[in-house]
Design a protein around this motif. Structure first.
Motif, short mmCIF file in Angstrom:
data_model
loop_
_atom_site.label_atom_id
_atom_site.label_comp_id
_atom_site.label_asym_id
_atom_site.label_seq_id
_atom_site.Cartn_x
_atom_site.Cartn_y
_atom_site.Cartn_z
N GLU A 10 0.89 -1.20 0.00
CA GLU A 10 0.02 0.17 -0.12
C GLU A 10 1.05 1.27 0.07
O GLU A 10 0.65 2.07 -0.75
N SER A 11 1.93 1.34 0.70
CA SER A 11 2.79 2.38 0.79
C SER A 11 3.62 2.45 -0.49
O SER A 11 3.56 3.74 -0.88
N GLY A 13 2.47 1.58 -3.34
CA GLY A 13 1.36 2.18 -4.51
C GLY A 13 0.97 3.73 -4.07
O GLY A 13 0.67 4.43 -5.16
N ASP A 14 1.13 3.95 -3.00
CA ASP A 14 0.83 5.45 -2.67
C ASP A 14 1.92 6.16 -3.20
O ASP A 14 1.84 7.32 -3.58
N ALA A 15 3.06 5.70 -2.94
CA ALA A 15 4.41 6.51 -3.48
C ALA A 15 4.28 6.69 -5.10
O ALA A 15 4.47 7.68 -5.78
N GLN A 16 3.85 5.34 -5.73
CA GLN A 16 3.57 5.29 -7.27
C GLN A 16 2.60 6.33 -7.50
O GLN A 16 2.80 6.86 -8.64
N ALA A 17 1.69 6.60 -6.98
CA ALA A 17 0.47 7.42 -7.18
C ALA A 17 0.82 8.96 -7.35
O ALA A 17 0.67 9.50 -7.94
N LEU A 18 1.67 9.08 -6.04
CA LEU A 18 2.10 10.38 -6.02
C LEU A 18 3.11 10.79 -7.10
O LEU A 18 3.10 11.73 -7.65
N THR A 21 1.66 11.70 -10.31
CA THR A 21 1.01 13.14 -10.31
C THR A 21 2.00 14.39 -11.14
O THR A 21 1.81 15.10 -11.56
N THR A 34 10.66 5.15 -8.64
CA THR A 34 9.96 4.52 -7.42
C THR A 34 10.95 3.74 -6.66
O THR A 34 11.01 4.20 -5.35
N LYS A 49 6.27 8.86 1.53
CA LYS A 49 5.71 10.00 1.17
C LYS A 49 6.62 11.12 0.74
O LYS A 49 6.63 11.71 -0.52
#
Length: 170
Positions: A10-11, A13-18, A21, A34, A49
């Motif tokens: 999850e962490s 994935g959150d970093a990749q989503a950021l 952007t 990543t 993050k």
């Protein structure tokens, strides 16, 4: 990456989503970005993050991004700064990004994977695996099997012979 580092899926994935952007971080550098964020977070002791944000800013605007990374402890020589500036000015942003990623890999590369190869890293991986087990649809058979394995581990850790062996190692 979860299996090779202490970060949970999850962490990551959150970093990749950021990172997504940052519109100038292209497909060709995304995986390396990543991994650079994971290594930067580990090496500098910051949250993932924040590390992803720093890497994303640096790659999105390589010239200004050098300042962000310098504040985080990544060192760039004047010649490297000049080379990155020249690449950006000639429209070769992806090359400038690769240059930055190469320096990040040189200075911090492998930190996240090295952290995984410690006792603390193994325990973090165990926690991540438990979290994934409880999230998924492994069914009662998976949970029963896991419980049995945990009970076996507890028995082994409480075995006087094992404890004596550990004490003799110290």
């Amino acid at each position: 990456l979860q299996a090779a580092t202490t970060f949970d899926d999850e962490s990551i994935g959150d970093a990749q989503a950021l990172l997504l952007t940052f519109t100038k971080v292209g497909r060709e550098n995304f995986q390396r970005a990543t991994e650079a964020a994971l290594d930067l977070s580990t090496a500098m002791g910051t949250d993932l993050k924040s590390a992803a944000l720093q890497v994303g800013k640096a790659l999105n605007d390589p010239v200004k991004g050098l300042t962000v990374l310098s504040r985080a402890g990544v060192q760039f020589s004047e010649a490297q700064k000049d080379a990155i500036t020249q690449l950006v000015e000639t429209g070769r942003v992806a090359e400038a990004q690769r240059f930055i990623l190469q320096e990040l890999e040189k200075q911090m590369g492998g930190a996240a994977k090295a952290a995984r190869d410690t006792l603390g890293g193994a325990l973090a991986a165990l926690k991540n695996s438990f979290d994934n087990l409880l999230e998924g649809d492994s069914g009662s058979a998976g949970i029963v099997g896991t419980r049995r394995a945990v009970e076996s581990l507890v028995s082994t850790l409480n075995d006087p012979a094992v404890q004596a062996g550990v004490q003799n190692m110290a």
